[in-house]
Write a protein that holds these residues in place. Structure first.
Motif, PDB file in Angstrom:
ATOM      1  N   MET A  30       0.523   5.874  26.179  1.00  0.00           N
ATOM      2  CA  MET A  30       1.435   4.881  25.195  1.00  0.00           C
ATOM      3  C   MET A  30       1.370   5.676  23.925  1.00  0.00           C
ATOM      4  O   MET A  30       2.290   5.773  23.125  1.00  0.00           O
ATOM      5  CB  MET A  30       0.963   3.486  25.151  1.00  0.00           C
ATOM      6  CG  MET A  30       0.774   2.674  26.489  1.00  0.00           C
ATOM      7  SD  MET A  30       2.606   2.032  26.774  1.00  0.00           S
ATOM      8  CE  MET A  30       2.803   0.780  25.433  1.00  0.00           C
ATOM      9  N   ASN A  31       0.190   6.133  23.468  1.00  0.00           N
ATOM     10  CA  ASN A  31       0.075   6.846  22.098  1.00  0.00           C
ATOM     11  C   ASN A  31       0.928   8.003  22.078  1.00  0.00           C
ATOM     12  O   ASN A  31       1.578   8.441  21.211  1.00  0.00           O
ATOM     13  CB  ASN A  31      -1.409   7.115  21.852  1.00  0.00           C
ATOM     14  CG  ASN A  31      -2.238   5.932  21.607  1.00  0.00           C
ATOM     15  OD1 ASN A  31      -1.733   4.879  21.236  1.00  0.00           O
ATOM     16  ND2 ASN A  31      -3.505   6.057  22.004  1.00  0.00           N
ATOM     17  N   ALA A  32       0.963   8.794  23.310  1.00  0.00           N
ATOM     18  CA  ALA A  32       1.822   9.941  23.403  1.00  0.00           C
ATOM     19  C   ALA A  32       3.217   9.816  23.376  1.00  0.00           C
ATOM     20  O   ALA A  32       4.188  10.802  22.667  1.00  0.00           O
ATOM     21  CB  ALA A  32       1.191  10.923  24.446  1.00  0.00           C
ATOM     22  N   THR A  33       3.622   8.653  24.129  1.00  0.00           N
ATOM     23  CA  THR A  33       4.907   8.441  24.205  1.00  0.00           C
ATOM     24  C   THR A  33       5.455   7.559  23.118  1.00  0.00           C
ATOM     25  O   THR A  33       6.766   7.937  22.589  1.00  0.00           O
ATOM     26  CB  THR A  33       5.306   7.681  25.462  1.00  0.00           C
ATOM     27  OG1 THR A  33       4.687   8.301  26.638  1.00  0.00           O
ATOM     28  CG2 THR A  33       6.588   7.368  25.838  1.00  0.00           C
ATOM     29  N   TYR A  34       4.901   6.632  22.517  1.00  0.00           N
ATOM     30  CA  TYR A  34       5.607   5.936  21.313  1.00  0.00           C
ATOM     31  C   TYR A  34       4.952   5.956  20.191  1.00  0.00           C
ATOM     32  O   TYR A  34       5.183   5.397  19.137  1.00  0.00           O
ATOM     33  CB  TYR A  34       5.362   4.380  22.049  1.00  0.00           C
ATOM     34  CG  TYR A  34       6.129   3.997  23.219  1.00  0.00           C
ATOM     35  CD1 TYR A  34       7.471   3.956  23.445  1.00  0.00           C
ATOM     36  CD2 TYR A  34       5.422   3.849  24.678  1.00  0.00           C
ATOM     37  CE1 TYR A  34       8.300   3.648  24.334  1.00  0.00           C
ATOM     38  CE2 TYR A  34       5.896   3.796  25.570  1.00  0.00           C
ATOM     39  CZ  TYR A  34       7.582   3.540  25.669  1.00  0.00           C
ATOM     40  OH  TYR A  34       8.287   3.191  26.866  1.00  0.00           O
ATOM     41  N   GLY A  35       3.935   6.903  20.080  1.00  0.00           N
ATOM     42  CA  GLY A  35       3.211   7.056  18.688  1.00  0.00           C
ATOM     43  C   GLY A  35       2.484   6.000  18.101  1.00  0.00           C
ATOM     44  O   GLY A  35       2.092   5.773  17.089  1.00  0.00           O
ATOM     45  N   SER A  36       1.851   5.306  19.325  1.00  0.00           N
ATOM     46  CA  SER A  36       1.020   4.131  19.157  1.00  0.00           C
ATOM     47  C   SER A  36      -0.216   4.445  18.487  1.00  0.00           C
ATOM     48  O   SER A  36      -0.642   5.549  18.779  1.00  0.00           O
ATOM     49  CB  SER A  36       1.144   2.994  20.027  1.00  0.00           C
ATOM     50  OG  SER A  36       0.858   3.439  21.339  1.00  0.00           O
ATOM     51  N   ASP A  37      -1.362   3.656  18.378  1.00  0.00           N
ATOM     52  CA  ASP A  37      -2.554   4.038  17.914  1.00  0.00           C
ATOM     53  C   ASP A  37      -3.479   3.062  18.797  1.00  0.00           C
ATOM     54  O   ASP A  37      -4.286   2.664  18.247  1.00  0.00           O
ATOM     55  CB  ASP A  37      -2.991   3.949  16.651  1.00  0.00           C
ATOM     56  CG  ASP A  37      -4.268   4.584  16.072  1.00  0.00           C
ATOM     57  OD1 ASP A  37      -4.643   5.461  16.912  1.00  0.00           O
ATOM     58  OD2 ASP A  37      -4.789   4.020  15.188  1.00  0.00           O
ATOM     59  N   TYR A  38      -3.324   3.053  20.304  1.00  0.00           N
ATOM     60  CA  TYR A  38      -4.174   2.195  20.877  1.00  0.00           C
ATOM     61  C   TYR A  38      -5.548   2.710  21.207  1.00  0.00           C
ATOM     62  O   TYR A  38      -5.685   4.067  21.489  1.00  0.00           O
ATOM     63  CB  TYR A  38      -3.641   1.788  22.253  1.00  0.00           C
ATOM     64  CG  TYR A  38      -2.453   1.026  22.187  1.00  0.00           C
ATOM     65  CD1 TYR A  38      -2.408  -0.263  21.445  1.00  0.00           C
ATOM     66  CD2 TYR A  38      -1.369   1.393  22.681  1.00  0.00           C
ATOM     67  CE1 TYR A  38      -1.108  -1.188  21.514  1.00  0.00           C
ATOM     68  CE2 TYR A  38      -0.034   0.326  22.776  1.00  0.00           C
ATOM     69  CZ  TYR A  38      -0.136  -0.597  22.134  1.00  0.00           C
ATOM     70  OH  TYR A  38       1.034  -1.167  21.820  1.00  0.00           O
ATOM     71  N   SER A  39      -6.783   2.049  21.054  1.00  0.00           N
ATOM     72  CA  SER A  39      -8.236   2.716  21.380  1.00  0.00           C
ATOM     73  C   SER A  39      -8.087   2.827  22.730  1.00  0.00           C
ATOM     74  O   SER A  39      -7.377   2.038  23.653  1.00  0.00           O
ATOM     75  CB  SER A  39      -9.029   1.917  20.836  1.00  0.00           C
ATOM     76  OG  SER A  39      -9.173   0.559  21.304  1.00  0.00           O
ATOM     77  N   GLU A  40      -9.078   3.369  23.257  1.00  0.00           N
ATOM     78  CA  GLU A  40      -9.169   3.700  25.121  1.00  0.00           C
ATOM     79  C   GLU A  40      -9.788   2.225  25.726  1.00  0.00           C
ATOM     80  O   GLU A  40      -9.293   1.888  26.468  1.00  0.00           O
ATOM     81  CB  GLU A  40     -10.393   4.556  25.232  1.00  0.00           C
ATOM     82  CG  GLU A  40      -9.992   6.080  24.943  1.00  0.00           C
ATOM     83  CD  GLU A  40     -11.017   6.958  25.810  1.00  0.00           C
ATOM     84  OE1 GLU A  40     -11.938   6.689  25.879  1.00  0.00           O
ATOM     85  OE2 GLU A  40     -10.742   8.007  25.506  1.00  0.00           O
ATOM     86  N   ASN A  41     -10.175   1.216  24.622  1.00  0.00           N
ATOM     87  CA  ASN A  41     -10.818   0.087  25.233  1.00  0.00           C
ATOM     88  C   ASN A  41      -9.737  -1.114  24.707  1.00  0.00           C
ATOM     89  O   ASN A  41      -9.980  -2.395  24.922  1.00  0.00           O
ATOM     90  CB  ASN A  41     -12.119  -0.438  24.959  1.00  0.00           C
ATOM     91  CG  ASN A  41     -13.189   0.693  25.428  1.00  0.00           C
ATOM     92  OD1 ASN A  41     -12.872   0.727  26.356  1.00  0.00           O
ATOM     93  ND2 ASN A  41     -14.172   0.956  24.741  1.00  0.00           N
ATOM     94  N   TYR A  42      -8.432  -0.677  24.257  1.00  0.00           N
ATOM     95  CA  TYR A  42      -7.579  -1.768  23.703  1.00  0.00           C
ATOM     96  C   TYR A  42      -7.230  -2.701  24.842  1.00  0.00           C
ATOM     97  O   TYR A  42      -7.366  -4.059  24.844  1.00  0.00           O
ATOM     98  CB  TYR A  42      -6.283  -1.238  23.076  1.00  0.00           C
ATOM     99  CG  TYR A  42      -5.229  -2.191  22.846  1.00  0.00           C
ATOM    100  CD1 TYR A  42      -5.338  -3.126  21.733  1.00  0.00           C
ATOM    101  CD2 TYR A  42      -4.305  -2.248  23.699  1.00  0.00           C
ATOM    102  CE1 TYR A  42      -4.515  -3.956  21.465  1.00  0.00           C
ATOM    103  CE2 TYR A  42      -3.321  -3.230  23.391  1.00  0.00           C
ATOM    104  CZ  TYR A  42      -3.262  -3.967  22.192  1.00  0.00           C
ATOM    105  OH  TYR A  42      -2.220  -4.915  21.884  1.00  0.00           O
TER     106      TYR A  42
END
Length: 205
Positions: free
Chosen positions: A36-48
């Motif tokens: 998700m971070n790579a595709t949409y530029g989001s900033d989700y943590s690994e445990n989100y």
């Protein structure tokens, strides 16, 4: 005594399934967050996603406890209201999506969410609950009256409600995934109603 045993078994199965779900989310959550971070530029943590699932599980258990304490007659009384609310919300979502209103959130070809001022509502989830409650009430009433297999008293409302629900979700919202879960709910309710197997198989076909 037998009822208490079956309740305990159901409770243990529920806890087991919830635990398995958490393990799966814990295992795949970091990978999904990275994608998700790579595709949409989001900033989700690994445990989100794991932490979010934990919150959802806690809320679900709270709702189960509250629902368990509410008399079934009260739930049955509001089943039609919940069902109609779900249909109205699904219809509203489809209409807003049709006119490209930003309140209707559409992604990957499907419109699933109503988003207003940071609040997100998925109308199909309200519809699922309403469908379960309405069909349970309909089946219980017709079974008591001995009209469970009556065309006009049972099959007509059953087909209309199920068909309209699926039309809103699959056709109007283009959400086939939720449509499959609705079909599973409809078939499960019908199977558990105790109708003759040939009618169930005909519906399944």
């Amino acid at each position: 005594m037998r009822k208490h045993k079956s309740d305990r078994v159901i409770g243990l199965l529920m806890i087991l399934l919830l635990g398995m779900g958490l393990i799966v989310i814990y295992a795949i959550g970091p990978m999904r967050a990275n994608v998700m971070n790579a595709t949409y530029g989001s900033d989700y943590s690994e445990n989100y996603f794991f932490l979010r699932q934990m919150v959802n599980v806690a809320l679900s258990l709270l709702v189960v406890l509250v629902a368990f304490k509410v008399p079934y007659k009260v739930i049955r009384k509001f089943s039609k209201v919940i069902m109609l609310t779900g249909l109205v919300l699904c219809g509203l979502l489809a209409l807003l999506a049709l006119i490209n209103n930003p309140v209707a959130s559409c992604e990957l070809g499907a419109c699933r969410w109503l988003k207003v001022s940071g609040l997100s509502i998925q109308p199909a989830e309200v519809l699922k609950l309403g469908l379960v409650l309405y069909l349970a009430g309909l089946i219980a009433e017709r079974k008591t009256e001995g009209k469970l297999e009556s065309w006009w008293d049972f099959w007509f409302p059953f087909i209309i409600v199920s068909g309209v629900s699926l039309a809103f979700v699959v056709v109007a919202q283009k959400d086939l995934g939720t449509g499959v879960s609705l079909i599973a709910i409809i078939l499960a309710m019908l199977f558990m109603s105790g109708i003759r197997m040939r009618y169930f198989l005909a519906t399944l076909g």
